[in-house]
Structure formats: C-alpha cells, structure tokens
Design a protein around this motif. Structure first.
Motif, PDB file in Angstrom:
ATOM      1  N   GLY A 110      35.419  30.625  42.583  1.00 10.69           N
ATOM      2  CA  GLY A 110      35.525  29.252  42.085  1.00 10.69           C
ATOM      3  C   GLY A 110      36.692  29.070  41.140  1.00 10.69           C
ATOM      4  N   ILE A 111      36.908  30.033  40.241  1.00 12.16           N
ATOM      5  CA  ILE A 111      38.047  29.957  39.309  1.00 12.16           C
ATOM      6  C   ILE A 111      39.363  30.040  40.077  1.00 12.16           C
ATOM      7  N   PHE A 112      39.430  30.927  41.052  1.00 13.59           N
ATOM      8  CA  PHE A 112      40.636  31.058  41.866  1.00 13.59           C
ATOM      9  C   PHE A 112      40.962  29.734  42.560  1.00 13.59           C
ATOM     10  N   LYS A 113      39.956  29.093  43.149  1.00 14.26           N
ATOM     11  CA  LYS A 113      40.165  27.804  43.824  1.00 14.26           C
ATOM     12  C   LYS A 113      40.617  26.739  42.838  1.00 14.26           C
ATOM     13  N   SER A 114      40.027  26.734  41.642  1.00 19.20           N
ATOM     14  CA  SER A 114      40.378  25.733  40.635  1.00 19.20           C
ATOM     15  C   SER A 114      41.814  25.891  40.156  1.00 19.20           C
ATOM     16  N   VAL A 115      42.236  27.135  39.941  1.00 19.38           N
ATOM     17  CA  VAL A 115      43.610  27.384  39.475  1.00 19.38           C
ATOM     18  C   VAL A 115      44.619  26.946  40.533  1.00 19.38           C
ATOM     19  N   ILE A 116      44.371  27.309  41.793  1.00 23.69           N
ATOM     20  CA  ILE A 116      45.277  26.915  42.879  1.00 23.69           C
ATOM     21  C   ILE A 116      45.326  25.390  42.994  1.00 23.69           C
ATOM     22  N   GLY A 117      44.164  24.740  42.936  1.00 27.31           N
ATOM     23  CA  GLY A 117      44.122  23.279  43.028  1.00 27.31           C
ATOM     24  C   GLY A 117      44.845  22.613  41.875  1.00 27.31           C
ATOM     25  N   PHE A 118      44.678  23.159  40.665  1.00 22.72           N
ATOM     26  CA  PHE A 118      45.342  22.582  39.489  1.00 22.72           C
ATOM     27  C   PHE A 118      46.862  22.687  39.604  1.00 22.72           C
ATOM     28  N   VAL A 119      47.349  23.862  40.009  1.00 21.42           N
ATOM     29  CA  VAL A 119      48.799  24.064  40.145  1.00 21.42           C
ATOM     30  C   VAL A 119      49.370  23.110  41.196  1.00 21.42           C
ATOM     31  N   LEU A 120      48.702  23.008  42.338  1.00 21.17           N
ATOM     32  CA  LEU A 120      49.178  22.117  43.403  1.00 21.17           C
ATOM     33  C   LEU A 120      49.138  20.655  42.959  1.00 21.17           C
ATOM     34  N   LEU A 121      48.111  20.287  42.183  1.00 18.94           N
ATOM     35  CA  LEU A 121      48.002  18.916  41.700  1.00 18.94           C
ATOM     36  C   LEU A 121      49.150  18.566  40.761  1.00 18.94           C
ATOM     37  N   VAL A 122      49.478  19.478  39.845  1.00 15.78           N
ATOM     38  CA  VAL A 122      50.581  19.239  38.905  1.00 15.78           C
ATOM     39  C   VAL A 122      51.901  19.099  39.660  1.00 15.78           C
ATOM     40  N   LEU A 123      52.157  19.995  40.608  1.00 20.47           N
ATOM     41  CA  LEU A 123      53.398  19.944  41.378  1.00 20.47           C
ATOM     42  C   LEU A 123      53.475  18.672  42.220  1.00 20.47           C
ATOM     43  N   ALA A 124      52.364  18.332  42.885  1.00 21.91           N
ATOM     44  CA  ALA A 124      52.345  17.129  43.721  1.00 21.91           C
ATOM     45  C   ALA A 124      52.508  15.871  42.878  1.00 21.91           C
ATOM     46  N   ASN A 125      51.938  15.863  41.682  1.00 17.75           N
ATOM     47  CA  ASN A 125      52.076  14.706  40.806  1.00 17.75           C
ATOM     48  C   ASN A 125      53.525  14.507  40.379  1.00 17.75           C
ATOM     49  N   LYS A 126      54.229  15.619  40.088  1.00 20.11           N
ATOM     50  CA  LYS A 126      55.649  15.527  39.720  1.00 20.11           C
ATOM     51  C   LYS A 126      56.479  14.983  40.878  1.00 20.11           C
ATOM     52  N   VAL A 127      56.202  15.472  42.085  1.00 18.73           N
ATOM     53  CA  VAL A 127      56.929  14.991  43.260  1.00 18.73           C
ATOM     54  C   VAL A 127      56.660  13.508  43.488  1.00 18.73           C
ATOM     55  N   SER A 128      55.395  13.111  43.351  1.00 19.64           N
ATOM     56  CA  SER A 128      55.028  11.704  43.555  1.00 19.64           C
ATOM     57  C   SER A 128      55.691  10.800  42.520  1.00 19.64           C
ATOM     58  N   LYS A 129      55.718  11.242  41.260  1.00 23.17           N
ATOM     59  CA  LYS A 129      56.344  10.432  40.204  1.00 23.17           C
ATOM     60  C   LYS A 129      57.841  10.257  40.441  1.00 23.17           C
ATOM     61  N   SER A 130      58.479  11.329  40.940  1.00 27.25           N
ATOM     62  CA  SER A 130      59.928  11.266  41.140  1.00 27.25           C
ATOM     63  C   SER A 130      60.320  10.488  42.392  1.00 27.25           C
ATOM     64  N   THR A 131      59.423  10.429  43.388  1.00 29.57           N
ATOM     65  CA  THR A 131      59.760   9.758  44.644  1.00 29.57           C
ATOM     66  C   THR A 131      59.240   8.328  44.719  1.00 29.57           C
ATOM     67  N   THR A 132      57.993   8.111  44.315  1.00 30.94           N
ATOM     68  CA  THR A 132      57.387   6.784  44.440  1.00 30.94           C
ATOM     69  C   THR A 132      57.161   6.089  43.101  1.00 30.94           C
ATOM     70  N   GLY A 133      57.212   6.841  42.003  1.00 25.78           N
ATOM     71  CA  GLY A 133      56.934   6.252  40.695  1.00 25.78           C
ATOM     72  C   GLY A 133      55.451   6.175  40.384  1.00 25.78           C
ATOM     73  N   GLU A 134      54.605   6.604  41.323  1.00 23.15           N
ATOM     74  CA  GLU A 134      53.157   6.577  41.133  1.00 23.15           C
ATOM     75  C   GLU A 134      52.653   7.990  40.884  1.00 23.15           C
ATOM     76  N   GLY A 135      51.635   8.114  40.023  1.00 25.79           N
ATOM     77  CA  GLY A 135      51.058   9.418  39.730  1.00 25.79           C
ATOM     78  C   GLY A 135      49.752   9.268  38.987  1.00 25.79           C
ATOM     79  N   LEU A 136      49.071  10.392  38.789  1.00 20.84           N
ATOM     80  CA  LEU A 136      47.801  10.371  38.070  1.00 20.84           C
ATOM     81  C   LEU A 136      47.997  10.245  36.569  1.00 20.84           C
ATOM     82  N   TYR A 137      49.137  10.718  36.065  1.00 23.05           N
ATOM     83  CA  TYR A 137      49.405  10.660  34.622  1.00 23.05           C
ATOM     84  C   TYR A 137      50.901  10.594  34.396  1.00 23.05           C
TER      85      TYR A 137
END
Length: 322
Positions: free
Chosen positions: A295-322
């Motif tokens: 469970g911890i392994f899955k959470s860490v992978i999901g968190f890292v991917l979420l942060v990276l995807a959020n940065k990409v989304s903010k830079s391309t579309t201007g939309e993000g979670l934070y």
C-alpha cells in the motif's frame, strides 16, 4: 489619512498585530459558526477513518504480530519492501497493473465525456431524463452481479454469444477463460458500469457554459463541430484536467473487485495485479506487514506521478489541482 493608518500598522509591535489577526479570525469563525458546525462531521470522518489509520502504516517496517500489537512487534526496517521487490512475479504484477490502468485511461476515461456531450445535445427533456436513468443504473450493481451478466453473455456452456455462434456453425469462444480477452473484458465492463454515473460531473460542467456563447457562434457561422472545439471543449477542460490528474494519481489502483471476480487460474498471467496479490498475501496468508508495504509503495508511486502530471497540466493548460 490612509497613509497615516498604514504607517501606524507597520509600526505596531509584531505581537499586537498577531493578536489582531487572531481576534479577526475568531470573529470570522463565530460569525459563520453554523457553517463550521456543518463542516465538523466531515472533518471528524476524515480524521477517524483517513488520518488516524495512517499511524498503522508503521507495521510495514515491522514483523507485525496480531498478539504483540503494533508497537511491540519487532522492527525489521525495509525487509518487506525487499520481499516485494524480489518477488519472482513482481514485474508481472507491475506490468498488468499499469496496462489495465492505461487501458482505463485511454478507453474508460473519455467515455463519460462523450456521453455527456451527446446528452447535452438532446432537446427533449423527457427523453434526456430517461436516457440518463438507464445509463446511471449499472453503477448501482455490484461486481458480482456484473460478472453474472457477463457469464450469461459469454459463458462457453450457456452464454448467449456462444449459442449464436454455434447456431451459425462457428466454434465456441472461451472468452471468460481466455488471456487474450481478459483485459478487454475488464475495461469494457468498467466502461459499461461507470460511464453514465461519471458523466454527471461533465453534465454539470456543460450546464455552466453560457448559452449566449453558442448563439454568438451560430451568428458567426460556426457549425456544431466548431462550437464543440471552441466552446464546449474549453468549458469542459477544467473538469477533464482535474479528473484526469486524480486518475493518474490512482494509476496503481485498478479496482480489486473489478479484476478479482473475472480472474481465473487461466487468466492469472495477464490479470494478476498488485491488489489481487495484496489480497492473497494479506487476507489469505495473513502477512499484514507485506500488504501494508504494498500500500505504501502504491501511494508513493501515485503521489510522484500526481505531482509530475500536475506540473505538466499547469504548464500546458493552466489547470491543476493546486
């Protein structure tokens, strides 16, 4: 006068300004106390059922014994993570998990968007409500019932599809036991079950688009396709971005029940994922420390991917979670 007041505030001692802010905050809370009281059950729910159980994650670093308890169990460090990473079929688990998640993103995620756009074009309110109700109903069925329906459709012995194939002179298809069809079956069942329910969010986003934009586009000679590209799609973009980011953050969770009810000994090579492996190790074998490490392994992978995807989304579309 304003300049004098600002200078006085700057010259105030830090402690006095801090007390002023605290008093203002307390005044704001008391003024809106009804809203905070309504918010209290939600806060308590997350504290009790989301944050307090996180303390138990420490057993991922211990040789947990249910009789010794969490704190008196022996500390073993990263032993269970090493056990997970050296598991002979670990690469297969990761591959199956990521492939099914990828198929869900590619095929299942766009389905409710398409359904919402199509329903938004319906003019008859009665017909629209009827279609919505029919599409919502599968969401309330359990995965056990979904598998029962799939068995009635695709079973080699009594499946409707195989009966038709046999009536036409063809050979029976082993769909439920075939590795070739397993992932298609899983993703297809998920699309059928959830696309109507998931469309609610996109319908709400479409309702927030001003009709005057479509009227102006018609006056300018824009056809339906151009209206979709320049009005509908931009209006849906914030909802699409947020939900896609959340889906990427949960990429290691493919849905235990969804996979488990369809899983057979013949389809394990293509259907065994981290969730089903965690079930076998935790519920069946009682290795709770190992499942917590998963469970911890899955959470860490999901968190890292979420942060990276959020940065990409903010830079391309201007939309993000934070």
């Amino acid at each position: 006068m304003k300049q004098v007041h600002a200078t006085a505030l700057v010259n105030q001692p830090i402690q006095e300004r801090k007390s002023y802010r605290e008093a203002s905050f307390l005044t704001f809370v008391l003024k809106n106390r009804a809203l905070y009281i309504m918010l209290l059950p939600g806060i308590l729910f997350f504290l009790v059922f989301r944050y307090v159980p996180l303390i138990g994650s420490v057993i991922a670093f211990k040789d947990y014994n249910i009789f010794a308890g969490i704190w008196r169990s022996e500390w073993v460090g990263f032993q269970w993570f090493e056990h997970l990473f050296t598991y002979p079929q670990f690469s297969r688990l990761i591959k199956n998990t990521l492939l099914i998640s990828l198929y869900q993103i590619v095929f299942a995620f766009p389905a409710p968007i398409l359904i919402a756009v199509l329903m938004n074009e319906l003019k008859s309110v009665l017909y629209k409500r009827t279609i919505q109700t029919v599409l919502y109903l599968p969401h309330f069925l359990s995965w056990a019932i979904i598998y029962g329906l799939a068995y009635m459709m695709f079973s080699e012995q009594a499946g409707m599809l195989n009966q038709l194939v046999q009536a036409w002179g063809g050979e029976k298809l082993q769909i439920l036991q075939s590795q070739e069809y397993f992932r298609t079956l899983i993703v297809g069942a998920g699309v059928w079950k959830e696309m109507g329910w998931s469309a609610i969010i996109f319908l709400a986003a479409l309702a927030g688009i001003s009709p005057s934009l479509y009227e102006a586009a018609k006056i300018d000679g824009a056809n339906r396709w151009k209206q979709f590209l320049h009005i509908t799609l931009p209006g849906l973009l914030p909802a699409i971005s947020i939900l896609l980011l959340l889906k990427i953050g949960n990429i290691m969770d493919v849905g235990f029940e969804q996979v488990y009810v369809f899983l057979t000994p013949l389809t394990i090579p293509v259907g065994d994922v981290l969730d089903t492996y965690s079930y076998r190790m935790g519920i069946i074998s009682g290795q709770y420390s190992l499942t917590t490490a998963i469970g911890i392994f899955k959470s860490v992978i999901g968190f890292v991917l979420l942060v990276l995807a959020n940065k990409v989304s903010k830079s391309t579309t201007g939309e993000g979670l934070y």
